[in-house]
Design a protein around this motif. Structure first.
Motif, PDB file in Angstrom:
ATOM      1  N   TYR A 358       0.836  -1.215   0.000  1.00 50.89           N
ATOM      2  CA  TYR A 358       0.000   0.000   0.000  1.00 50.89           C
ATOM      3  C   TYR A 358       0.861   1.252   0.000  1.00 50.89           C
ATOM      4  CZ  TYR A 358      -4.423  -2.422   0.200  1.00 50.89           C
ATOM      5  OH  TYR A 358      -5.516  -3.172  -0.137  1.00 50.89           O
ATOM      6  N   GLY A 359       2.020   1.172   0.638  1.00 48.11           N
ATOM      7  CA  GLY A 359       2.920   2.336   0.641  1.00 48.11           C
ATOM      8  C   GLY A 359       3.422   2.632  -0.758  1.00 48.11           C
ATOM      9  N   LYS A 360       3.838   1.569  -1.482  1.00 52.70           N
ATOM     10  CA  LYS A 360       4.347   1.766  -2.848  1.00 52.70           C
ATOM     11  C   LYS A 360       3.210   2.245  -3.775  1.00 52.70           C
ATOM     12  CE  LYS A 360       8.126  -1.622  -2.947  1.00 52.70           C
ATOM     13  NZ  LYS A 360       8.464  -2.972  -3.408  1.00 52.70           N
ATOM     14  N   LEU A 361       2.027   1.688  -3.587  1.00 51.02           N
ATOM     15  CA  LEU A 361       0.902   2.098  -4.436  1.00 51.02           C
ATOM     16  C   LEU A 361       0.625   3.581  -4.253  1.00 51.02           C
ATOM     17  CD1 LEU A 361      -1.473   1.509  -6.339  1.00 51.02           C
ATOM     18  CD2 LEU A 361      -2.825   0.815  -4.364  1.00 51.02           C
ATOM     19  N   TRP A 362       0.639   4.039  -2.979  1.00 44.90           N
ATOM     20  CA  TRP A 362       0.363   5.446  -2.688  1.00 44.90           C
ATOM     21  C   TRP A 362       1.459   6.342  -3.271  1.00 44.90           C
ATOM     22  CZ3 TRP A 362      -2.770   9.128  -1.787  1.00 44.90           C
ATOM     23  CH2 TRP A 362      -2.392  10.313  -1.138  1.00 44.90           C
ATOM     24  N   SER A 363       2.733   5.985  -3.058  1.00 44.09           N
ATOM     25  CA  SER A 363       3.821   6.864  -3.521  1.00 44.09           C
ATOM     26  C   SER A 363       3.893   6.895  -5.050  1.00 44.09           C
ATOM     27  CB  SER A 363       5.151   6.427  -2.916  1.00 44.09           C
ATOM     28  OG  SER A 363       5.461   5.117  -3.360  1.00 44.09           O
ATOM     29  N   ARG A 364       3.760   5.715  -5.664  1.00 43.26           N
ATOM     30  CA  ARG A 364       3.842   5.697  -7.139  1.00 43.26           C
ATOM     31  C   ARG A 364       2.661   6.422  -7.772  1.00 43.26           C
ATOM     32  NH1 ARG A 364       5.644  -0.442  -8.830  1.00 43.26           N
ATOM     33  NH2 ARG A 364       7.541  -0.586  -7.579  1.00 43.26           N
ATOM     34  N   SER A 365       1.497   6.277  -7.181  1.00 44.38           N
ATOM     35  CA  SER A 365       0.311   6.959  -7.743  1.00 44.38           C
ATOM     36  C   SER A 365       0.484   8.468  -7.631  1.00 44.38           C
ATOM     37  CB  SER A 365      -0.959   6.530  -6.989  1.00 44.38           C
ATOM     38  OG  SER A 365      -1.138   5.141  -7.081  1.00 44.38           O
ATOM     39  N   LEU A 366       1.049   8.916  -6.496  1.00 42.32           N
ATOM     40  CA  LEU A 366       1.308  10.356  -6.333  1.00 42.32           C
ATOM     41  C   LEU A 366       2.283  10.844  -7.398  1.00 42.32           C
ATOM     42  CD1 LEU A 366       1.652  11.189  -2.517  1.00 42.32           C
ATOM     43  CD2 LEU A 366       0.013  12.121  -4.156  1.00 42.32           C
ATOM     44  N   LYS A 367       3.377  10.080  -7.587  1.00 42.29           N
ATOM     45  CA  LYS A 367       4.376  10.470  -8.610  1.00 42.29           C
ATOM     46  C   LYS A 367       3.724  10.602  -9.981  1.00 42.29           C
ATOM     47  CE  LYS A 367       8.539   8.456  -8.785  1.00 42.29           C
ATOM     48  NZ  LYS A 367       9.527   7.358  -8.647  1.00 42.29           N
ATOM     49  N   LEU A 368       2.891   9.631 -10.303  1.00 40.11           N
ATOM     50  CA  LEU A 368       2.248   9.649 -11.624  1.00 40.11           C
ATOM     51  C   LEU A 368       1.299  10.844 -11.728  1.00 40.11           C
ATOM     52  CD1 LEU A 368       1.661   8.422 -14.373  1.00 40.11           C
ATOM     53  CD2 LEU A 368      -0.038   6.952 -13.315  1.00 40.11           C
ATOM     54  N   ALA A 369       0.536  11.100 -10.665  1.00 43.18           N
ATOM     55  CA  ALA A 369      -0.413  12.223 -10.700  1.00 43.18           C
ATOM     56  C   ALA A 369       0.352  13.536 -10.895  1.00 43.18           C
ATOM     57  CB  ALA A 369      -1.219  12.263  -9.405  1.00 43.18           C
ATOM     58  N   TYR A 370       1.466  13.681 -10.174  1.00 44.24           N
ATOM     59  CA  TYR A 370       2.268  14.900 -10.296  1.00 44.24           C
ATOM     60  C   TYR A 370       2.809  15.044 -11.724  1.00 44.24           C
ATOM     61  CZ  TYR A 370       5.968  18.302  -9.498  1.00 44.24           C
ATOM     62  OH  TYR A 370       6.766  19.413  -9.572  1.00 44.24           O
ATOM     63  N   THR A 371       3.347  13.934 -12.248  1.00 43.56           N
ATOM     64  CA  THR A 371       3.903  13.980 -13.615  1.00 43.56           C
ATOM     65  C   THR A 371       2.813  14.358 -14.632  1.00 43.56           C
ATOM     66  OG1 THR A 371       5.443  12.231 -12.990  1.00 43.56           O
ATOM     67  CG2 THR A 371       5.172  12.643 -15.349  1.00 43.56           C
ATOM     68  N   LEU A 372       1.655  13.758 -14.506  1.00 46.32           N
ATOM     69  CA  LEU A 372       0.574  14.018 -15.462  1.00 46.32           C
ATOM     70  C   LEU A 372       0.128  15.474 -15.427  1.00 46.32           C
ATOM     71  CD1 LEU A 372      -1.636  10.811 -14.947  1.00 46.32           C
ATOM     72  CD2 LEU A 372      -0.286  11.372 -16.971  1.00 46.32           C
ATOM     73  N   LEU A 373       0.073  16.044 -14.231  1.00 46.76           N
ATOM     74  CA  LEU A 373      -0.461  17.413 -14.112  1.00 46.76           C
ATOM     75  C   LEU A 373       0.597  18.486 -14.373  1.00 46.76           C
ATOM     76  CD1 LEU A 373      -2.827  17.097 -11.010  1.00 46.76           C
ATOM     77  CD2 LEU A 373      -3.463  17.264 -13.410  1.00 46.76           C
ATOM     78  N   ASN A 374       1.861  18.182 -14.070  1.00 48.42           N
ATOM     79  CA  ASN A 374       2.860  19.261 -14.099  1.00 48.42           C
ATOM     80  C   ASN A 374       3.951  19.095 -15.138  1.00 48.42           C
ATOM     81  OD1 ASN A 374       1.983  20.860 -11.658  1.00 48.42           O
ATOM     82  ND2 ASN A 374       2.146  18.801 -10.802  1.00 48.42           N
ATOM     83  N   LYS A 375       4.216  17.898 -15.603  1.00 50.35           N
ATOM     84  CA  LYS A 375       5.384  17.693 -16.452  1.00 50.35           C
ATOM     85  C   LYS A 375       5.042  17.475 -17.924  1.00 50.35           C
ATOM     86  CE  LYS A 375       8.323  18.149 -13.177  1.00 50.35           C
ATOM     87  NZ  LYS A 375       9.177  19.362 -13.177  1.00 50.35           N
ATOM     88  N   LEU A 376       3.769  17.383 -18.241  1.00 48.59           N
ATOM     89  CA  LEU A 376       3.388  17.186 -19.651  1.00 48.59           C
ATOM     90  C   LEU A 376       2.843  18.497 -20.192  1.00 48.59           C
ATOM     91  CD1 LEU A 376       1.533  13.745 -19.391  1.00 48.59           C
ATOM     92  CD2 LEU A 376       3.906  14.155 -19.964  1.00 48.59           C
ATOM     93  N   THR A 377       3.537  19.050 -21.177  1.00 50.32           N
ATOM     94  CA  THR A 377       3.082  20.330 -21.716  1.00 50.32           C
ATOM     95  C   THR A 377       2.961  20.250 -23.226  1.00 50.32           C
ATOM     96  OG1 THR A 377       5.372  21.069 -21.856  1.00 50.32           O
ATOM     97  CG2 THR A 377       4.136  21.711 -19.879  1.00 50.32           C
ATOM     98  N   SER A 378       2.139  21.144 -23.742  1.00 47.67           N
ATOM     99  CA  SER A 378       1.989  21.261 -25.194  1.00 47.67           C
ATOM    100  C   SER A 378       1.902  22.748 -25.485  1.00 47.67           C
ATOM    101  CB  SER A 378       0.699  20.543 -25.631  1.00 47.67           C
ATOM    102  OG  SER A 378       0.405  20.865 -26.954  1.00 47.67           O
ATOM    103  N   LYS A 379       2.899  23.272 -26.209  1.00 48.94           N
ATOM    104  CA  LYS A 379       2.982  24.704 -26.495  1.00 48.94           C
ATOM    105  C   LYS A 379       2.892  25.520 -25.197  1.00 48.94           C
ATOM    106  CE  LYS A 379       0.856  24.072 -31.019  1.00 48.94           C
ATOM    107  NZ  LYS A 379      -0.339  24.228 -31.810  1.00 48.94           N
ATOM    108  N   ASN A 380       3.706  25.099 -24.208  1.00 51.01           N
ATOM    109  CA  ASN A 380       3.789  25.780 -22.903  1.00 51.01           C
ATOM    110  C   ASN A 380       2.487  25.783 -22.116  1.00 51.01           C
ATOM    111  OD1 ASN A 380       6.492  26.359 -23.342  1.00 51.01           O
ATOM    112  ND2 ASN A 380       5.982  28.236 -24.493  1.00 51.01           N
ATOM    113  N   GLU A 381       1.513  25.037 -22.572  1.00 50.85           N
ATOM    114  CA  GLU A 381       0.270  24.864 -21.811  1.00 50.85           C
ATOM    115  C   GLU A 381       0.282  23.460 -21.230  1.00 50.85           C
ATOM    116  OE1 GLU A 381      -2.629  26.861 -21.491  1.00 50.85           O
ATOM    117  OE2 GLU A 381      -1.294  28.466 -22.149  1.00 50.85           O
ATOM    118  N   PRO A 382      -0.338  23.242 -20.068  1.00 51.60           N
ATOM    119  CA  PRO A 382      -0.426  21.852 -19.564  1.00 51.60           C
ATOM    120  C   PRO A 382      -1.200  21.001 -20.579  1.00 51.60           C
ATOM    121  CG  PRO A 382      -1.141  23.448 -17.899  1.00 51.60           C
ATOM    122  CD  PRO A 382      -0.970  24.210 -19.179  1.00 51.60           C
TER     123      PRO A 382
END
Length: 1594
Positions: A358-382
């Protein structure tokens, strides 16, 4: 099922005997032992324990007899990897098997004709190595394996089992067919045909309508005096060689001497015995009402029972201690219990590859959520915003990464859309998934590194774009690709409201993929309901065998498990294939408290459990059967319990449940410790269910369905049952006898077409209103959650229009006793498998079960059977497709198919429309190995299924055909004429211009005899060129001026008188190739008073079939001499000719190549214009050889009419590409140039075979204003020059000079061909209005001819259905069933036409269909007959109307047509009358009291599939036979059978009796391009076509 169970239970058997029996089972299922061997060894084992069992049908003897290669015990044999199992135990029931065997016992003596198949077609069904039992393979080698014949004699004679299917006489007939003897050479025909054929002609459904008189039968060389009114017309169908075989008789006592005929006879005998009383029929000749409307059966069961209340589940207790939401639970366990195991993934060896805590599921899911919301951009827009949808593409072997991706999306407030991994660009259903992704607006797909590497790649290395998919960005979510979020970052996910949580895909019955949205509140309610119903507790272990991406696998294994901090052990499908026992082993090793399986998994483990002594299932408190709602799962549950009860499995542990993507879990059986009532079973009548009524079966013990309960409605649910169908007021009917469940949280949206969405909303609203549910969410796109299950109850009043809810106050439901048992829910099937046939409903699973109960071990490959319905003629038709084992023989296949049809007919009282067998492993697969039903159906409908055996049974299934037409008492002729006058209809009569006004009588008298005209031209214009003959290279090979032709004719006349010693009036056969020699010989005959008969020369490569026709014409015409060239003379006397005919009986043969230059003393002048000038012999399309007499007066009148119509003068040049042997082709080639003086450029059609552009080049080169051709020439040019118009233009071909291009024909104008020709050569300057047609027949060779003046040909559209009833109904272009008819040219000067009733012989009104009668100076004077029985022909050539103008003498053409006055004006200023030819009466098929024209049926068939190159139809003993030429691979031939049957049913309301698939070029076509259907029929019956496949439709 109380009475289920094994007959062996009476006497317990020792363990070693049981083990030996199980091994035998396995050997049989894997094909290591034959059925016979199995039964022998089994009987031996059991003999000392139960002696009586040997008499029992082996199919009934054991509980666990399930075919299919499955796992042995791990210790007993090395494990082998296997694909899906053989027979799916879901469909197993001993009671049902017994019922099937009992049903089949009734049918033992039925004989059905077995399809004929060319040996080469068998190759793709893996039978090429098959040697029949008890025969040496040498017998095959010597037989038909050397050449593609049909079933070999060895096969037929060695199989005693085939005798019930084929009469013994077949064994005596030749089985290796001779090669096709039909010729593509003009005039080619099949050789040997039964001598009885002519006698049979009157008995075929297509028997000639008694209209014409005709010469007697000359087939045998003797005149047969006919006993009926109309004698047989001379036929060129010859006597077969070697016809002394056994002779059969048909039902009508007609002798037949071929194998094909005997099979047709069996088919007739099969069809004679109606299986059930025919439905009441009526007939209305208007639109769709003419189809039979099925009346309700007065004896059908009616619903009974008490008022039914709404079912309510127990209240949902929301615990105060539990997490408030799913994400709250994830965070709680991830932070407080990080080491607790959440998910264990296994590899294909069964080893744990990864345990996600459960610890790994929580941490990995957080990492993925952060990456999806903040690290993927298109023409400087999320790239992504909350609420966007993301595709999850993960294989079934990687639940860990899927779980991380799913929760990562939920944390990022994105909507996951789980889909299957696309393995190829053409995966079954892949395009529909693409449509779903597009409609959801998905732009990003999440996957793993390993999965991405396995995806198909484009040349650039990127993931390929799949067909129908939107452009996707692919994100690999393995740890190294993700970014760790800052410590203070936390997602603001809202997961309790009505927003969408995830979208689950669902494939509908039709194959479309829709997305079902599930809201956060619904998701939470489902998790809580499952927790409460299943009693899940923290730290419990659950083994999950299901797909974790959707349905119960997702709800239990990914969502509810996290809610309760459970440990899930996920068993991949690949591991189950290798070791079906793996899930049980994991239950033992992990001491799992719950297991989630399907009945399939239980069944697989049954066969793999032997030798596993250490298996213990005592830890299980719930074994959830996800497909427990399928009625056929009950036997798996029972069998599993029987075997594993001794291993600690408690009976109350088995918990079937019912669920769907729309309603999530609807009901689940609960163990007693969770408050569940004891389980119940019910034995229901299948007959009652088919009428939508529940009956506990009492009388008929065989046709039953045993169902088990699926427990109680889920906590917090409300459920009720609604009737089927529900009718909506949105001009759409949605069939939904389905169960409705409502949760307190009603957010539920469909992704699909706007229509689908609106229909679902509407139904949900109506149902909600009917249940008086106070629902807050019935607006917008959130109309309430609905679960729809096929439930057999009747609602007692219909739904009114959409706006008013349910009418009145009466809102109770009527149901049977089924729901009074502790509020338990029973399910009898699902709507996706529902097939509505007539007024009854059948479930696909039930049909599959019946099919599998027919000799299952022996035949079906791993139990892979697909059942679906297709709509044909406004009703569902059942189609069954099965994969056959590779070693199955043709006889086994056919016998199995026959038995399946009989079993389904008995058990379900429904006919199977089509039964197809395909090679093993060729049906499209669903993601988890099952059959992809909708894709299979799509392939079937598109002709892409490629079956190796097909059996169609339209006669049994199609009960809504129109009633055969009853002929009404005939209206009297006087009433008819008065009726037409009252209706304002003029009499349908028309005429060409008057000859008297056009030409002075002196000139007409001067040109009365053609011999005089030629002499006059030779004297006045000796050097004027009349003829130019071109060869294939376009060079002139011979010419003739007036004087040259006159001198050559004189030489021929002198030779006839001196060498031939002929007198005036003797007949002379002219056997010449097309050319000037033929013309000179013709005038030579006229010069000496002989009567010429033009005969097509035999084809040197095909003497066997063409020479007998030549001989017959020579004999029938009583020719005293044959004139020919040196080459043909040698051919007529050659050894090859002697093999085909008796060469000693030729009359004198004169070779005109080397005759001396002599003049005749005096040129013969006939004493009267009515003296016979020449005989015109031709073979009709119905195979009738008819010679007509043309007088000198008629000959000159014909030339005069053509001259006036086409404005032919000495200065004109015309191009002719026709055969010069009969009809208008002969007149244009030999007569008209001499009469009118114009120059004819002669192009022999045969030369076009080596140079297709020859004719058009000649037209362009000689600037011909007028040109004539045949349909075969036009077709050659259209097909052969389609891509060469540019090259022709470069060569200078220019057709702008053409004013009229006329197609010479004796048939309905082929409008599509003429339009194609016009469009194609428009680029070469061909004027759009230039192409037209002519019309002539035996009695008058030129009735209509467009000519150079007058209005353009008109086209009308008529209703094809009205034509069948001899009526003309004009319709708009493009309307259903419309048929375009083009006018057949303008009526020639001096010709009068009237339309007469075919029976009363009275005149008909304008636009009425009747026989075309003609009166003109150039009518033929009668048939030429040996015995001169002119009285028989009086009616044919000198008919009179029965009222009206009874004085005029008319000739009956034998063609149906109508006249219509148009708005156009002709040259004289009068309104123009157009003549439309519909077809020859001799050709028409009389079927079901209606008159069909073969060309209409053929046109429909050719459109059915791109591989159909040509088609011809005929009837035989009232059966419609369709012959199609296959332009494709032989292996694909059987695809055409169903398509041909479908299209003829849909468009013509006819059931095809026999479908014959042949090679291209087999259908014989004459020189005019007309199909010789009767030749084809004779070739078929004499077994000479060498067909690829012959299907006999039952």
């Amino acid at each position: 099922m109380a009475d289920r169970g094994c007959p062996l239970e009476a006497a317990p058997l020792p363990a070693e005997v049981l083990e030996s029996l199980a091994e035998l089972e396995l050997e049989l299922s894997e094909g290591d032992i034959t059925q016979k061997g199995y039964e022998k060894k089994r009987a031996k084992l059991l003999a000392r324990y139960i002696p009586l069992i040997q008499g029992v049908d082996p199919c009934l003897q054991t509980e666990n007899r399930i075919p299919g290669p499955l796992m042995t015990a791990a210790t007993s044999k090395p494990q082998k990897s296997r694909a899906t199992n053989s027979r799916d135990e879901r469909f197993r029931s001993d009671v049902h098997t017994e019922a099937v065997q009992a049903a089949l016992a009734k049918y033992k003596e039925r004989k059905m004709p077995m399809p004929s198949k060319r040996r080469s077609v068998l190759v793709h069904s893996s039978v090429e190595t098959y040697t029949p039992p008890d025969t040496s393979s040498a017998s095959e080698d010597e037989g038909s394996l050397r050449r593609p014949g049909r079933l070999t004699s060895a096969l037929l004679q060695s199989h005693s089992s085939i005798e019930p299917w084929l009469d013994r006489v077949i064994q005596g007939s030749s089985t290796s067919s001779s090669a096709s003897s039909t010729s593509s050479h003009p005039g080619g025909r099949p050789a040997a045909a039964p001598s009885t054929t002519t006698a049979l002609a009157g008995l075929t459904a297509h028997a000639h309508i008694d209209l014409h008189s005709a010469p007697p039968d000359v087939t045998t060389g003797l005149a047969e005096h006919s006993h009926y009114e109309r004698p047989q017309v001379a036929s060129v169908r010859g006597i077969p060689r070697g016809h002394g075989r056994n002779v059969l008789e048909t039902a009508d006592g007609v002798p037949v001497n071929s194998r094909v005929s005997s099979k047709i006879q069996q088919l007739l005998n099969t069809l004679k015995r109606p299986k059930r009383p025919p439905l009441k029929e009526f007939f209305v000749d208007d639109f769709e009402e003419l189809l039979e409307v099925q009346q309700p059966d007065p004896n059908q069961p009616k619903p009974e029972g008490d008022q039914m209340a709404v079912l309510k589940g127990e209240p949902l207790s929301v615990g105060t201690s539990g997490p408030s939401s799913l994400l709250a639970a994830l965070q709680l366990w991830g932070t407080t219990q990080p080491k607790a195991p959440c998910l264990t993934a296994l590899d294909t060896a069964g080893k744990a590859t990864c345990t996600l805590t459960y610890g790994k599921l929580w941490s990995r899911s957080l990492k993925l959520a952060y990456t999806l919301l903040n690290k993927l951009t298109s023409k400087n827009e999320p790239l992504l915003k909350p609420g966007d949808r993301v595709a999850l593409v993960f294989p079934n072997s990687d639940p860990v990464m899927f779980m991380v991706a799913f929760y990562g999306c939920l944390l990022a407030e994105l909507v996951p859309v789980p889909i299957e991994v696309p393995l190829t660009r053409k995966d079954a259903g892949s395009q529909q998934v693409g449509f779903l992704l597009g409609s959801c607006g998905v732009t990003l797909a999440l996957t793993t590194d390993a999965c991405q590497k396995g995806l198909p790649k484009a040349p650039t290395g990127e993931v390929a774009t799949f067909k129908g998919w939107p452009p996707l960005a692919w994100l690999v979510i393995d740890g190294k690709h993700l970014t760790k979020p800052p410590k203070d970052w936390y997602p603001l996910a809202q997961d309790t409201g009505s927003g969408t949580a995830y979208i689950e895909y669902k494939t509908s019955k039709e194959g479309s993929t829709v997305g079902v949205t599930v809201s956060h509140s619904s998701l939470l309610a489902q998790c809580r309901a499952l927790t409460q119903a299943c009693g899940y507790m923290e730290a419990e272990t659950l083994t999950n065998v299901l797909d974790f991406k959707r349905d119960a696998g997702l709800w239990h294994g990914v969502l509810t498990s996290v809610m309760n901090r459970m440990h899930v052990v996920s068993i991949p499908y690949a591991l189950m294939k290798v070791n079906p026992l793996s899930w049980i082993q994991k239950v033992c090793s992990y001491k799992a408290r719950a297991a989630l399986v399907k009945s399939r998994d239980m069944h697989w483990s049954l066969l793999a459990q032997r030798g596993q002594r250490d298996v213990c299932l005592s830890s299980l408190r719930m074994l959830i059967v996800a497909d427990g709602a399928n009625p056929w799962s009950i036997s798996s549950c029972d069998a599993f319990l029987n075997v594993f009860q001794s291993r600690g499995l408690r009976p109350e542990v088995i918990c079937p449940c019912a669920s769907s993507p729309e309603a999530l879990t609807v009901a689940i059986r609960r163990p007693p410790d969770l408050g569940g009532p004891p389980p119940r079973k019910a034995v229901l009548s299948m007959n009652g269910l088919s009428y939508g009524v529940i009956r506990v079966d009492t009388e008929e013990k065989l046709s039953v369905l045993t169902v088990q309960d699926v427990g109680q409605v889920m906590p917090g649910e409300v459920g009720c049952y609604v009737s089927y169908p529900v009718t909506l007021n949105i001009s759409v009917r949605l069939f939904c006898q389905r169960q409705f469940s409502a949760f307190h949280s009603n957010s539920h949206i469909y992704f699909g077409s706007a229509l689908e969405v609106s229909m679902i909303q509407t139904v949900v609203q109506i149902l909600s209103q009917s249940l008086r549910m106070e629902s807050p969410c019935l607006t917008g796109l959130s109309p309430g959650r609905a679960f729809w299950i096929y439930w057999a109850c009747e609602y007692d009043h219909p739904y009114p229009s959409m706006g008013r809810g349910v009418g009145g106050e009466k809102e109770h439901f009527i149901a049977d006793v089924l729901l009074s048992l502790d509020n338990l829910v029973f399910v009898v099937g699902k709507l996706d498998g529902l097939m509505v046939v007539g007024v009854r409903r059948h479930n696909a699973d039930d049909i599959v079960a019946t099919a599998l109960a027919v000799e299952p071990m022996k035949f079906v490959y791993r139990g892979r059977i697909a059942v679906f319905s297709v709509t044909v003629l406004h009703d569902d038709r059942i189609v069954l497709v099965a994969e056959q084992r590779p070693d199955a023989s043709e006889e086994d296949s056919f016998q199995w198919m026959s038995r399946v049809l009989q079993a389904i007919d008995s058990i379900h009282q429904v006919g199977v429309y089509c039964l197809a067998l395909v090679p093993a492993n060729t049906l499209p697969k669903a993601p988890l190995g099952g059959i992809h039903i909708s894709e299979t159906k799509q392939r079937f409908l598109e002709g892409m299924l490629h079956p190796c055996n097909v059996l169609m049974c339209p006669h049994t299934c199609v009960t809504n055909l129109p009633k055969p037409r009853q002929k009404q008492p005939e209206v009297g002729p006087a009433s008819m004429i008065v009726g037409n006058l009252v209706a304002g209809k003029r009499i349908a009569q028309a005429s060409g211009r008057e000859l008297a006004h056009l030409e002075d009588s002196d000139q007409a008298r001067k040109f009365l005899f053609l011999a005089d005209v030629l002499q006059w031209r030779a004297h006045t214009t000796p050097d004027h060129p009349l003829f130019l003959l071109l060869n294939a290279k376009g060079t002139v090979t011979s010419t003739a001026t007036c004087i040259q032709l006159h001198k050559r004719a004189e030489r021929v006349a002198a030779a006839l008188m001196e060498k031939g010693r002929l007198d005036a009036g003797d007949h002379v056969a002219l056997v010449y190739p097309p050319g000037v020699d033929l013309i000179a010989a013709f005038y030579g005959c006229l010069y000496c008073g002989c009567v010429p008969v033009t005969v097509r020369p035999p084809h040197p490569q095909n003497l066997g079939t063409t020479l007998p026709t030549v001989k017959m014409i020579v004999e029938v015409s009583k020719s005293a001499c044959v004139l020919s060239t040196q080459a043909i003379t040698r051919l007529l006397r050659s050894k090859e000719a002697a093999a085909a005919v008796d060469v000693r009986t030729w009359p004198t043969i004169l070779d005109t190549d080397d005759i001396p230059k002599k003049k005749v003393a005096s040129i013969f002048r006939p004493p009267s214009p009515d003296v016979l000038a020449y005989l015109d012999f031709s073979v009709s399309t119905t195979g009738i050889l008819a010679g007509v007499k043309m007088s000198h007066a008629a000959t000159s009148a014909l030339c005069r009419s053509i001259k006036l119509q086409c404005e032919l003068y000495p200065s004109r040049q015309i191009a002719i590409c026709l055969d010069p042997y009969c009809g208008l082709g002969f007149a244009l080639w030999c007569l008209c140039s001499v009469y009118s003086g114009h120059q004819s450029v002669l192009v022999p059609p045969l030369e076009l075979e080596s140079n297709v552009s020859l004719w058009l080049s000649a037209v362009s080169q000689y600037k011909a204003r007028v040109t004539f051709c045949s349909y075969s020439v036009m077709e050659m040019c259209t097909k052969g020059l389609g891509a060469q118009t540019g090259a022709l233009r470069m060569k200078g071909v220019n057709l702008s000079c053409v004013r009229t291009c006329m197609v010479v024909a004796e048939e309905r104008p082929r409008i599509s061909l003429t339009q194609s020709f016009s469009k194609l050569f428009k680029d070469l300057g061909l004027p759009a209005r230039a192409v037209s047609t002519t019309f002539g027949c035996r009695v008058n060779v030129a009735i209509c001819l467009q000519g150079t003046t007058g209005p353009d040909p008109t086209t009308v559209y008529v209703d094809m259905r009205a034509l069948r009833h001899d009526r003309v109904r004009l319709v708009e272009r493009g309307s259903p069933h419309s048929l375009p008819l083009m006018e057949s040219g303008k009526i020639l000067p001096g010709v009068k036409v009237i339309i007469a009733h075919t029976e009363t012989k009275g005149p008909l009104g304008d636009s009425h269909l009747g026989e075309i009668w003609v009166s003109s100076p150039h009518n033929a004077t009668g048939y030429y007959t040996v015995y001169g029985e002119e009285t028989l022909h009086a009616d044919h050539f000198s008919a009179r109307l029965s009222f009206g103008d009874t004085q005029t003498i008319w000739a009956r053409t034998g063609y149906l047509g109508f006249l219509r006055r148009t708005e156009l004006t002709d040259a004289s200023g009068e309104r123009h009358d157009a003549l439309y030819v519909v077809g020859s009466l001799d050709e028409t098929l009389e079927l079901r009291g209606m008159r069909y024209h073969p060309i209409d049926i053929e046109t429909s068939v050719i459109r059915a599939h791109r591989s159909i190159a040509e088609c011809a139809v005929f009837t035989w003993t009232n059966l419609l036979v369709v012959v199609v030429e296959l332009d494709g691979l032989e292996q694909d031939a059987l695809d055409l059978v169903a398509l041909v049957t479908n299209v003829v049913l849909e468009e013509h309301y006819l059931v095809v009796g026999v479908v014959v698939i042949v090679d291209p070029g087999v259908i014989p076509i004459n020189s005019r391009g007309e199909k010789q259907r009767m030749h084809l029929r004779d070739g078929f019956l004499a077994d000479q076509l060498d067909p690829i496949y012959v299907a006999y439709n039952m």
